[in-house]
Design an enzyme around this catalytic site. Structure first.
Site: not given
Length: 410
Positions: A172, A175, A317-318, A321
């Site tokens: 990734g 950017r 998302y949490v 992660k």
């Protein structure tokens, strides 16, 4: 006239990734007795049939290192043969082999390094019923002087003088945070493999910026969620830059704030594809190379959300992660004996393309509640990653560094 068998004379260019070499062999009682005499290992399990008959194996067992000599035969006689210089071999023994039992030794070429004229081999010994008995990884230098001269000349024309040979893969990296990490690692002396999914132009821009600053970089396209694509990319990196000894997993998908009541399981799967599956793919792909080199540093990008109270609207998302936190710790524990360190960086709110849609008041409010009275920059994060990737952190593994300006204190 000597009856000694002739070794193959493969040059570096004759060896291709994916090639497989095999030999079949059984060891007799005479072989075992001869090895015992040479090695001094006269353990009765190997040389005393009466003793061995009373064990759980029922008869004498071939010395493990005698079995492993089949790998030496493969390297010294087949791949590459005459030009071989064994640099390293790790071994894992799965089960014993009885005297007289027929086995197959297999060596598969998994990687090549133009810069060092070395090849990496996946080595196995299998039983007659195709069960793995011994497994490991070998690293071999091909002493093909003509090939080495050509490789050195090619490297000299492609790589600036003084450039480091250590290679870092950043996923990734076209950017945002990934691009800044790539630029920072290049400034610290790494040749950088800039991974991207769709943004070829942006990836090439990052490469040009690194090269213009005197660094070494190349762009490599791959969807890191696809294991086959990752393996192909790793092979290309090894061929063009050398085997990676640093990996930074910074690829991330898009996210949207939605309350838990509105989330679907597919939302969780989307994040898990990047945060768990993709990281597993890249780590599994480079781990054999790092293990063969005897050292490696992996840095997985987490987030401040894994510490303390998570924000509302980001449960998918949490969760992803937090899963990555667990995977990172497991890797750190399991791969430590291979010399591979696995650490994490958890940034607070940072200005990137992913957060550019936030209202300015969000950044101001976050800065106000931060002890250092500002939000993180991509440079702050990249510097922490660079530290964990370098020799100064050589005795650190399983560590999660919070780059939050003091919001998270452990």
């Amino acid at each position: 006239m000597s009856s000694r068998p002739e070794a193959a004379e493969l040059g570096f260019g004759d060896i291709e990734v994916g090639q497989v070499y095999e030999i079949e062999r059984s060891f007799s009682a005479t072989d075992v007795q001869a090895f015992a005499a040479v090695s001094g290992d006269h353990s009765p399990l190997h040389v005393d049939p009466a003793y061995a008959a009373g064990t759980e194996f029922g008869s004498c067992v071939v010395h493990g290192i005698l079995l492993a000599s089949l790998f030496s035969q493969l390297v010294g006689m087949r791949v590459p043969g005459r030009h071989a210089l064994y640099l390293g071999q790790d071994l894992t023994f799965r089960r014993p082999v009885l005297v007289g039992e027929s086995v197959r030794a297999i060596a598969k070429v998994t990687a090549k390094s133009e810069a060092t004229s070395t090849v990496v081999l996946n080595t196995e010994i299998r039983s007659s019923d195709d069960k793995v008995i011994v497994m490991g990884t070998a690293k071999v230098k091909v002493r093909d002087q003509v090939r080495e001269s050509v490789a050195a000349a090619s490297a000299a024309s492609a790589v600036p003088a003084g450039a480091a040979r250590s290679v870092a893969l950043v996923t990734g990296a076209s950017r945002g945070m990934g691009a800044e990490i790539a630029r920072t690692l290049a400034r610290r002396g790494h040749a950088v493999a800039v991974n991207y999914l769709r943004s070829a132009d942006k990836a090439e821009q990052v490469v040009q910026e690194i090269v213009a600053a005197g660094g070494v970089a190349m762009a490599f396209q791959a969807d890191v969620r696809d294991a086959e694509a990752v393996r192909a990319m790793t092979q290309q990196i090894v061929e063009r830059l050398g085997p990676p000894t640093v990996l930074v997993n910074s690829a991330v998908g898009e996210f949207a704030n939605r309350p838990i009541a509105e989330l679907r399981w597919s939302d969780f799967e989307d994040h898990l594809e990047y945060q768990l599956k993709a990281v597993l793919n890249t780590c599994q792909s480079v781990h054999p190379l790092m293990k063969a080199a005897g050292a490696g540093a992996i840095v997985n990008m987490l987030s401040q959300v894994v510490g303390g109270v998570p924000p509302n609207g980001l449960a998918d998302y949490v969760s992803a992660k937090t899963a990555l936190l667990g995977l990172s710790k497991a890797m750190a524990a399991e791969w430590a004996e291979d010399g591979v360190r696995v650490n994490m960086v958890s940034p607070g709110l940072t200005r990137t393309e992913m957060t550019q849609h936030y209202h300015e008041r969000v950044f101001k409010m976050e800065a106000a509640r931060t002890p250092l009275k500002r939000i993180a920059t991509t440079a702050d994060v990249a510097n922490s990653v660079s530290y964990l990737a370098g020799d100064d952190s050589a005795f650190m593994t399983g560590v999660n560094v919070f780059v939050t300006g003091g919001q998270t204190m452990i």
